[in-house]
Write an enzyme that holds these catalytic residues in place. Sequence first.
Site, mmCIF file in Angstrom:
data_model
loop_
_atom_site.group_PDB
_atom_site.id
_atom_site.type_symbol
_atom_site.label_atom_id
_atom_site.label_comp_id
_atom_site.label_asym_id
_atom_site.label_seq_id
_atom_site.Cartn_x
_atom_site.Cartn_y
_atom_site.Cartn_z
ATOM 1 C CE1 TYR A 28 -3.541 2.632 0.635
ATOM 2 C CE2 TYR A 28 -2.055 3.371 2.620
ATOM 3 C CZ TYR A 28 -3.170 3.425 1.796
ATOM 4 O OH TYR A 28 -3.896 4.680 1.842
ATOM 5 C CD GLU A 50 -7.966 7.820 5.882
ATOM 6 O OE1 GLU A 50 -7.857 7.983 6.912
ATOM 7 O OE2 GLU A 50 -6.924 7.690 4.863
ATOM 8 C CD1 TRP A 58 -3.975 2.508 5.703
ATOM 9 C CD2 TRP A 58 -6.085 2.959 5.652
ATOM 10 N NE1 TRP A 58 -4.440 2.147 4.350
ATOM 11 C CE2 TRP A 58 -5.827 2.635 4.559
ATOM 12 C CE3 TRP A 58 -7.338 3.541 6.039
ATOM 13 C CZ2 TRP A 58 -6.720 2.534 3.424
ATOM 14 C CZ3 TRP A 58 -8.216 3.414 5.067
ATOM 15 C CH2 TRP A 58 -8.040 3.142 3.682
#
Length: 209
Positions: A28, A50, A58
Amino acid sequence: MVKPGTIEGEDGRCRCAWHQGLADYERYHDAEWGRPVTDDIRLFEKICLEGFQSGLSWLTILRKRENFRAAFAGFDFEKVAGFSEADVERCVVDAGIIRHRGKIVSTINNARRAVELRDEFGSLARFFWSYEPKPEERPAVMDLETLRANPTTAVSVRLSKDLKKRGWTFVGPTTVYAFMQAMGLVNDHLDGCYLQPVVEAERQAFTRP
């Protein structure tokens, strides 16, 4: 030389340390984070995810991302805008996502607001990229201390206020700044991360919407 806030990978390259050396997180970091994005679906997906991240990591969201995509029609905001109370209940019992009713309802609400925003500006990208910080609003090189001390900026505060005024929810300044970092509106790869100049070159060559 390994600079503060970076770690050296097995390939000998230094990266922002937040990926923790985890393979999926590293992918990522390398392939997505900070790369300029204009695709409206990806922009909508990211700002919603988010919002789901609030209070979590995350990495937790990233590892559930495919489940989120399945639950929310690939984050096609035209489709999500038409979700009903039955869809809310379906998502609330979906063990593959974060079963937070308020955040689920927020995603549907934000899809409706996204349709309005698209109709007003022509695209979500045109709206969001109008909030790209000007050079004088950004430090020349983002260091670890700056990144930790300023999870929000004056620009993210303005964008958050604008979104809230338009009826969006779960879009506080910290959430919005994380969105800006991920979608390439800023380049917060740390000094010493091999991708810092790579992403900056992409941003320089990037055609703003």
